[in-house]
Design a protein around this motif. Structure first.
Motif, PDB file in Angstrom:
ATOM      1  N   ARG A  20      44.823  37.387  18.777  1.00 15.47           N
ATOM      2  CA  ARG A  20      43.864  38.058  19.667  1.00 15.47           C
ATOM      3  C   ARG A  20      43.610  37.199  20.908  1.00 15.47           C
ATOM      4  NH1 ARG A  20      39.047  38.066  16.824  1.00 15.47           N
ATOM      5  NH2 ARG A  20      40.265  39.006  15.164  1.00 15.47           N
ATOM      6  N   TYR A  21      43.460  35.903  20.715  1.00 14.47           N
ATOM      7  CA  TYR A  21      43.231  35.006  21.846  1.00 14.47           C
ATOM      8  C   TYR A  21      44.463  34.918  22.745  1.00 14.47           C
ATOM      9  CZ  TYR A  21      39.159  33.621  19.106  1.00 14.47           C
ATOM     10  OH  TYR A  21      37.997  33.621  18.382  1.00 14.47           O
ATOM     11  N   CYS A  22      45.636  34.913  22.137  1.00  9.15           N
ATOM     12  CA  CYS A  22      46.872  34.925  22.933  1.00  9.15           C
ATOM     13  C   CYS A  22      46.952  36.193  23.770  1.00  9.15           C
ATOM     14  CB  CYS A  22      48.095  34.810  22.037  1.00  9.15           C
ATOM     15  SG  CYS A  22      48.398  33.159  21.404  1.00  9.15           S
ATOM     16  N   PHE A  23      46.521  37.315  23.190  1.00 13.33           N
ATOM     17  CA  PHE A  23      46.541  38.578  23.923  1.00 13.33           C
ATOM     18  C   PHE A  23      45.597  38.530  25.123  1.00 13.33           C
ATOM     19  CE2 PHE A  23      45.119  42.989  24.613  1.00 13.33           C
ATOM     20  CZ  PHE A  23      46.344  43.543  24.955  1.00 13.33           C
ATOM     21  N   ILE A  24      44.441  37.933  24.958  1.00 15.81           N
ATOM     22  CA  ILE A  24      43.493  37.799  26.075  1.00 15.81           C
ATOM     23  C   ILE A  24      44.120  36.977  27.194  1.00 15.81           C
ATOM     24  CG2 ILE A  24      41.285  36.771  26.776  1.00 15.81           C
ATOM     25  CD1 ILE A  24      40.259  37.507  23.919  1.00 15.81           C
ATOM     26  N   TRP A  25      44.695  35.839  26.840  1.00 16.27           N
ATOM     27  CA  TRP A  25      45.318  34.989  27.849  1.00 16.27           C
ATOM     28  C   TRP A  25      46.532  35.671  28.464  1.00 16.27           C
ATOM     29  CZ3 TRP A  25      45.054  29.554  29.301  1.00 16.27           C
ATOM     30  CH2 TRP A  25      43.789  29.018  29.070  1.00 16.27           C
ATOM     31  N   LEU A  26      47.318  36.348  27.667  1.00 12.95           N
ATOM     32  CA  LEU A  26      48.494  37.059  28.169  1.00 12.95           C
ATOM     33  C   LEU A  26      48.085  38.097  29.218  1.00 12.95           C
ATOM     34  CD1 LEU A  26      51.662  37.995  27.114  1.00 12.95           C
ATOM     35  CD2 LEU A  26      50.250  39.941  26.536  1.00 12.95           C
ATOM     36  N   THR A  27      47.022  38.815  28.949  1.00 13.57           N
ATOM     37  CA  THR A  27      46.547  39.843  29.870  1.00 13.57           C
ATOM     38  C   THR A  27      46.122  39.242  31.210  1.00 13.57           C
ATOM     39  OG1 THR A  27      45.800  41.153  27.993  1.00 13.57           O
ATOM     40  CG2 THR A  27      44.902  41.724  30.145  1.00 13.57           C
ATOM     41  N   TYR A  28      45.321  38.200  31.157  1.00  9.97           N
ATOM     42  CA  TYR A  28      44.833  37.610  32.402  1.00  9.97           C
ATOM     43  C   TYR A  28      45.931  36.882  33.173  1.00  9.97           C
ATOM     44  CZ  TYR A  28      40.007  38.729  31.288  1.00  9.97           C
ATOM     45  OH  TYR A  28      38.840  39.387  31.022  1.00  9.97           O
ATOM     46  N   ILE A  29      46.775  36.166  32.481  1.00 11.60           N
ATOM     47  CA  ILE A  29      47.867  35.464  33.164  1.00 11.60           C
ATOM     48  C   ILE A  29      48.839  36.479  33.752  1.00 11.60           C
ATOM     49  CG2 ILE A  29      49.805  33.882  32.872  1.00 11.60           C
ATOM     50  CD1 ILE A  29      48.144  32.476  30.687  1.00 11.60           C
ATOM     51  N   GLY A  30      49.131  37.530  32.998  1.00  4.33           N
ATOM     52  CA  GLY A  30      49.995  38.589  33.510  1.00  4.33           C
ATOM     53  C   GLY A  30      49.419  39.261  34.745  1.00  4.33           C
ATOM     54  N   ALA A  31      48.106  39.407  34.785  1.00  2.00           N
ATOM     55  CA  ALA A  31      47.453  39.999  35.961  1.00  2.00           C
ATOM     56  C   ALA A  31      47.637  39.112  37.188  1.00  2.00           C
ATOM     57  CB  ALA A  31      45.973  40.221  35.688  1.00  2.00           C
ATOM     58  N   MET A  32      47.556  37.795  36.995  1.00  2.11           N
ATOM     59  CA  MET A  32      47.779  36.876  38.126  1.00  2.11           C
ATOM     60  C   MET A  32      49.211  36.982  38.643  1.00  2.11           C
ATOM     61  SD  MET A  32      45.748  33.348  37.257  1.00  2.11           S
ATOM     62  CE  MET A  32      46.278  33.170  35.554  1.00  2.11           C
ATOM     63  N   VAL A  33      50.164  36.998  37.722  1.00  3.26           N
ATOM     64  CA  VAL A  33      51.576  37.083  38.112  1.00  3.26           C
ATOM     65  C   VAL A  33      51.848  38.418  38.806  1.00  3.26           C
ATOM     66  CG1 VAL A  33      53.940  37.201  37.225  1.00  3.26           C
ATOM     67  CG2 VAL A  33      52.364  35.483  36.321  1.00  3.26           C
ATOM     68  N   ALA A  34      51.310  39.502  38.255  1.00  7.00           N
ATOM     69  CA  ALA A  34      51.509  40.819  38.861  1.00  7.00           C
ATOM     70  C   ALA A  34      50.914  40.889  40.260  1.00  7.00           C
ATOM     71  CB  ALA A  34      50.910  41.909  37.975  1.00  7.00           C
ATOM     72  N   MET A  35      49.756  40.280  40.455  1.00  6.10           N
ATOM     73  CA  MET A  35      49.147  40.291  41.778  1.00  6.10           C
ATOM     74  C   MET A  35      49.989  39.494  42.763  1.00  6.10           C
ATOM     75  SD  MET A  35      45.295  39.479  42.864  1.00  6.10           S
ATOM     76  CE  MET A  35      44.731  39.769  44.526  1.00  6.10           C
ATOM     77  N   HIS A  36      50.505  38.368  42.317  1.00  3.22           N
ATOM     78  CA  HIS A  36      51.362  37.542  43.176  1.00  3.22           C
ATOM     79  C   HIS A  36      52.625  38.298  43.587  1.00  3.22           C
ATOM     80  CE1 HIS A  36      53.494  34.103  44.768  1.00  3.22           C
ATOM     81  NE2 HIS A  36      54.477  34.322  43.895  1.00  3.22           N
ATOM     82  N   GLU A  37      53.193  39.063  42.654  1.00  2.00           N
ATOM     83  CA  GLU A  37      54.428  39.796  42.931  1.00  2.00           C
ATOM     84  C   GLU A  37      54.173  41.171  43.544  1.00  2.00           C
ATOM     85  OE1 GLU A  37      56.382  39.889  39.152  1.00  2.00           O
ATOM     86  OE2 GLU A  37      56.961  37.765  39.277  1.00  2.00           O
ATOM     87  N   GLY A  38      52.913  41.556  43.682  1.00  2.00           N
ATOM     88  CA  GLY A  38      52.593  42.875  44.226  1.00  2.00           C
ATOM     89  C   GLY A  38      52.914  43.987  43.241  1.00  2.00           C
ATOM     90  N   GLY A  39      52.800  43.704  41.969  1.00  2.00           N
ATOM     91  CA  GLY A  39      53.198  44.654  40.946  1.00  2.00           C
ATOM     92  C   GLY A  39      52.084  45.510  40.390  1.00  2.00           C
ATOM     93  N   HIS A  40      50.874  45.401  40.903  1.00  2.00           N
ATOM     94  CA  HIS A  40      49.782  46.239  40.399  1.00  2.00           C
ATOM     95  C   HIS A  40      49.951  47.661  40.909  1.00  2.00           C
ATOM     96  CE1 HIS A  40      46.613  43.045  39.148  1.00  2.00           C
ATOM     97  NE2 HIS A  40      47.796  42.808  38.647  1.00  2.00           N
ATOM     98  N   LEU A  41      49.409  48.592  40.172  1.00  2.00           N
ATOM     99  CA  LEU A  41      49.506  49.994  40.552  1.00  2.00           C
ATOM    100  C   LEU A  41      48.692  50.270  41.805  1.00  2.00           C
ATOM    101  CD1 LEU A  41      49.098  51.703  37.081  1.00  2.00           C
ATOM    102  CD2 LEU A  41      51.209  51.389  38.362  1.00  2.00           C
ATOM    103  N   GLY A  42      49.182  51.196  42.583  1.00  2.00           N
ATOM    104  CA  GLY A  42      48.464  51.587  43.777  1.00  2.00           C
ATOM    105  C   GLY A  42      48.895  52.975  44.215  1.00  2.00           C
ATOM    106  N   VAL A  43      48.075  53.601  45.027  1.00  2.00           N
ATOM    107  CA  VAL A  43      48.381  54.922  45.559  1.00  2.00           C
ATOM    108  C   VAL A  43      48.446  54.792  47.074  1.00  2.00           C
ATOM    109  CG1 VAL A  43      47.593  57.315  45.714  1.00  2.00           C
ATOM    110  CG2 VAL A  43      47.177  56.002  43.635  1.00  2.00           C
ATOM    111  N   ASP A  44      49.576  55.181  47.626  1.00  2.00           N
ATOM    112  CA  ASP A  44      49.766  55.024  49.069  1.00  2.00           C
ATOM    113  C   ASP A  44      49.865  56.358  49.804  1.00  2.00           C
ATOM    114  OD1 ASP A  44      52.189  55.827  48.103  1.00  2.00           O
ATOM    115  OD2 ASP A  44      53.371  54.402  49.270  1.00  2.00           O
ATOM    116  N   THR A  45      49.427  57.437  49.169  1.00  4.67           N
ATOM    117  CA  THR A  45      49.558  58.767  49.752  1.00  4.67           C
ATOM    118  C   THR A  45      48.888  58.847  51.117  1.00  4.67           C
ATOM    119  OG1 THR A  45      49.537  59.679  47.515  1.00  4.67           O
ATOM    120  CG2 THR A  45      49.184  61.221  49.323  1.00  4.67           C
ATOM    121  N   LEU A  46      47.687  58.341  51.235  1.00  2.75           N
ATOM    122  CA  LEU A  46      46.961  58.371  52.504  1.00  2.75           C
ATOM    123  C   LEU A  46      47.420  57.245  53.425  1.00  2.75           C
ATOM    124  CD1 LEU A  46      44.592  59.331  54.344  1.00  2.75           C
ATOM    125  CD2 LEU A  46      43.162  57.698  53.110  1.00  2.75           C
TER     126      LEU A  46
END
Length: 185
Positions: free
Chosen positions: A53-79
Protein backbone atom coordinates in the motif's frame (compact mmCIF):
# COMPACT_ATOMS: atom_id res chain seq x y z
CA UNK A 1 26.52 25.61 -16.84
CA UNK A 2 23.14 25.03 -18.54
CA UNK A 3 24.33 21.66 -19.86
CA UNK A 4 25.22 20.56 -16.32
CA UNK A 5 21.80 21.61 -15.03
CA UNK A 6 20.05 19.84 -17.91
CA UNK A 7 22.02 16.66 -17.21
CA UNK A 8 21.20 16.86 -13.50
CA UNK A 9 17.50 17.28 -14.28
CA UNK A 10 17.65 14.40 -16.76
CA UNK A 11 19.27 12.06 -14.23
CA UNK A 12 16.92 13.18 -11.46
CA UNK A 13 13.91 12.15 -13.53
CA UNK A 14 15.63 8.93 -14.61
CA UNK A 15 16.09 8.20 -10.89
CA UNK A 16 12.39 8.88 -10.31
CA UNK A 17 11.50 6.51 -13.16
CA UNK A 18 13.71 3.89 -11.52
CA UNK A 19 11.85 4.42 -8.22
CA UNK A 20 8.54 3.92 -10.02
CA UNK A 21 9.78 0.62 -11.43
CA UNK A 22 11.17 -0.38 -8.03
CA UNK A 23 7.85 0.36 -6.31
CA UNK A 24 5.95 -1.58 -8.97
CA UNK A 25 8.24 -4.61 -8.70
CA UNK A 26 8.08 -4.51 -4.90
CA UNK A 27 4.28 -4.38 -5.01
CA UNK A 28 4.04 -7.30 -7.43
CA UNK A 29 6.49 -9.44 -5.45
CA UNK A 30 4.86 -8.70 -2.09
CA UNK A 31 1.26 -9.18 -3.23
CA UNK A 32 1.97 -12.25 -5.39
CA UNK A 33 4.14 -13.77 -2.69
CA UNK A 34 1.47 -13.20 -0.10
CA UNK A 35 -1.22 -14.75 -2.34
CA UNK A 36 0.94 -17.84 -2.90
CA UNK A 37 1.67 -18.12 0.83
CA UNK A 38 -2.01 -17.76 1.74
CA UNK A 39 -3.31 -20.34 -0.73
CA UNK A 40 -0.45 -22.81 -0.72
CA UNK A 41 0.72 -22.68 2.89
CA UNK A 42 -2.22 -21.09 4.72
CA UNK A 43 0.03 -18.34 6.05
CA UNK A 44 1.13 -14.91 4.93
CA UNK A 45 3.41 -12.01 5.57
CA UNK A 46 1.46 -9.30 7.36
CA UNK A 47 4.00 -6.63 6.45
CA UNK A 48 3.48 -7.15 2.71
CA UNK A 49 -0.09 -5.78 2.70
CA UNK A 50 0.93 -2.56 4.39
CA UNK A 51 4.19 -2.10 2.48
CA UNK A 52 2.53 -2.71 -0.89
CA UNK A 53 0.00 0.00 0.00
CA UNK A 54 2.83 2.39 0.84
CA UNK A 55 4.64 1.52 -2.38
CA UNK A 56 1.44 2.31 -4.26
CA UNK A 57 1.22 5.74 -2.62
CA UNK A 58 4.81 6.54 -3.55
CA UNK A 59 4.37 5.10 -7.04
CA UNK A 60 1.38 7.36 -7.64
CA UNK A 61 3.09 10.55 -6.52
CA UNK A 62 6.42 9.83 -8.19
CA UNK A 63 4.61 8.87 -11.39
CA UNK A 64 2.72 12.16 -11.26
CA UNK A 65 6.02 14.07 -11.10
CA UNK A 66 7.44 12.15 -14.06
CA UNK A 67 4.23 12.59 -16.06
CA UNK A 68 4.22 16.32 -15.41
CA UNK A 69 7.85 16.60 -16.49
CA UNK A 70 7.10 14.72 -19.72
CA UNK A 71 3.82 16.55 -20.34
CA UNK A 72 1.91 13.30 -20.07
CA UNK A 73 -1.04 14.43 -17.95
CA UNK A 74 -4.46 14.46 -19.53
CA UNK A 75 -5.74 17.67 -20.98
CA UNK A 76 -8.42 19.04 -23.28
CA UNK A 77 -7.29 21.37 -26.02
CA UNK A 78 -10.58 21.82 -27.90
CA UNK A 79 -10.84 25.52 -27.05
CA UNK A 80 -7.14 26.34 -26.66
CA UNK A 81 -6.06 25.27 -30.15
CA UNK A 82 -8.62 27.66 -31.70
CA UNK A 83 -7.46 30.72 -29.74
CA UNK A 84 -5.00 33.30 -31.03
CA UNK A 85 -1.47 33.30 -29.60
CA UNK A 86 -2.34 35.85 -26.89
CA UNK A 87 -5.31 33.74 -25.78
CA UNK A 88 -3.11 30.65 -25.61
CA UNK A 89 -0.58 32.56 -23.51
CA UNK A 90 -3.25 33.78 -21.11
CA UNK A 91 -4.69 30.27 -20.74
CA UNK A 92 -1.23 28.77 -20.17
CA UNK A 93 -0.47 31.44 -17.58
CA UNK A 94 -3.75 30.77 -15.76
CA UNK A 95 -3.25 27.01 -15.94
CA UNK A 96 0.31 27.07 -14.62
CA UNK A 97 -0.60 29.69 -12.01
CA UNK A 98 -3.48 27.58 -10.69
CA UNK A 99 -1.29 24.46 -10.61
CA UNK A 100 1.39 26.41 -8.74
CA UNK A 101 -1.25 27.58 -6.25
CA UNK A 102 -2.40 23.97 -5.76
CA UNK A 103 1.21 22.89 -5.18
CA UNK A 104 1.63 25.61 -2.56
CA UNK A 105 -1.57 24.40 -0.86
CA UNK A 106 -0.32 20.80 -1.05
CA UNK A 107 2.99 21.79 0.57
CA UNK A 108 1.21 23.77 3.28
CA UNK A 109 -1.18 20.87 3.95
CA UNK A 110 1.71 18.44 4.26
CA UNK A 111 3.44 20.87 6.61
CA UNK A 112 0.29 21.29 8.72
CA UNK A 113 -0.02 17.51 9.06
CA UNK A 114 3.71 16.98 9.65
CA UNK A 115 3.62 16.81 13.46
CA UNK A 116 0.65 14.46 13.45
CA UNK A 117 2.27 12.16 10.88
CA UNK A 118 5.60 12.10 12.74
CA UNK A 119 3.92 10.83 15.89
CA UNK A 120 1.54 8.51 14.03
CA UNK A 121 3.04 5.03 13.60
CA UNK A 122 1.92 2.46 11.04
CA UNK A 123 0.15 -0.47 12.71
CA UNK A 124 2.17 -3.38 11.31
CA UNK A 125 5.54 -2.08 10.11
CA UNK A 126 5.90 0.40 12.95
CA UNK A 127 7.42 3.28 10.97
CA UNK A 128 6.48 6.92 11.29
CA UNK A 129 3.81 7.85 8.76
CA UNK A 130 5.82 10.90 7.72
CA UNK A 131 7.93 8.46 5.67
CA UNK A 132 4.80 7.69 3.70
CA UNK A 133 3.00 11.02 3.48
CA UNK A 134 6.14 13.18 3.51
CA UNK A 135 6.31 12.57 -0.24
CA UNK A 136 3.95 15.55 -0.39
CA UNK A 137 6.91 17.84 0.27
CA UNK A 138 8.88 16.41 -2.64
CA UNK A 139 5.95 16.36 -5.05
CA UNK A 140 4.81 19.90 -4.32
CA UNK A 141 8.33 21.32 -4.63
CA UNK A 142 9.23 19.44 -7.83
CA UNK A 143 5.92 20.22 -9.52
CA UNK A 144 6.09 23.81 -8.29
CA UNK A 145 9.54 24.23 -9.85
CA UNK A 146 8.20 22.84 -13.13
CA UNK A 147 5.31 25.36 -12.96
CA UNK A 148 7.70 28.22 -12.19
CA UNK A 149 9.94 27.20 -15.09
CA UNK A 150 7.03 27.26 -17.55
CA UNK A 151 5.81 30.59 -16.15
CA UNK A 152 9.33 32.08 -16.40
CA UNK A 153 9.70 30.91 -19.99
CA UNK A 154 6.24 32.26 -20.81
CA UNK A 155 6.85 35.69 -19.28
CA UNK A 156 10.32 36.05 -20.85
CA UNK A 157 9.06 34.95 -24.28
CA UNK A 158 11.26 31.85 -24.43
CA UNK A 159 8.35 29.48 -25.00
CA UNK A 160 7.45 28.42 -28.52
CA UNK A 161 3.96 28.64 -29.96
CA UNK A 162 3.72 24.83 -30.10
CA UNK A 163 4.44 24.65 -26.36
CA UNK A 164 1.52 26.98 -25.57
CA UNK A 165 -0.84 24.03 -25.98
CA UNK A 166 0.28 21.68 -23.21
CA UNK A 167 -1.61 18.65 -24.57
CA UNK A 168 0.31 16.00 -26.47
CA UNK A 169 -1.63 14.31 -29.25
CA UNK A 170 -1.20 10.57 -28.95
CA UNK A 171 -4.14 9.31 -30.95
CA UNK A 172 -2.82 7.76 -34.13
CA UNK A 173 0.78 8.35 -33.05
CA UNK A 174 1.70 4.70 -33.59
CA UNK A 175 0.38 4.87 -37.17
CA UNK A 176 2.46 7.97 -37.88
CA UNK A 177 5.59 6.33 -36.46
CA UNK A 178 5.01 3.22 -38.61
CA UNK A 179 4.60 5.38 -41.72
CA UNK A 180 7.80 7.26 -40.89
CA UNK A 181 9.72 4.03 -40.36
CA UNK A 182 8.32 2.64 -43.63
CA UNK A 183 9.49 5.76 -45.48
CA UNK A 184 13.03 5.32 -44.10
CA UNK A 185 13.31 1.74 -45.36
Amino acid sequence: MQTTIDKAIHWFFKFLEFLVVLCMVAMVVMVFGNVVLRYAFNSGISVSDEMSRYCFIWLTYIGAMVAMHEGGHLGVDTLIKHLPVLGKKVCLFLSEGLMLFCNVLFFMGTYEMHELQVSNVSPVVGISMIWIYGIGYVVSVVMGVINLNVLYRLVTGKITEEELVQVIETEGLADVEKQMQGAKV
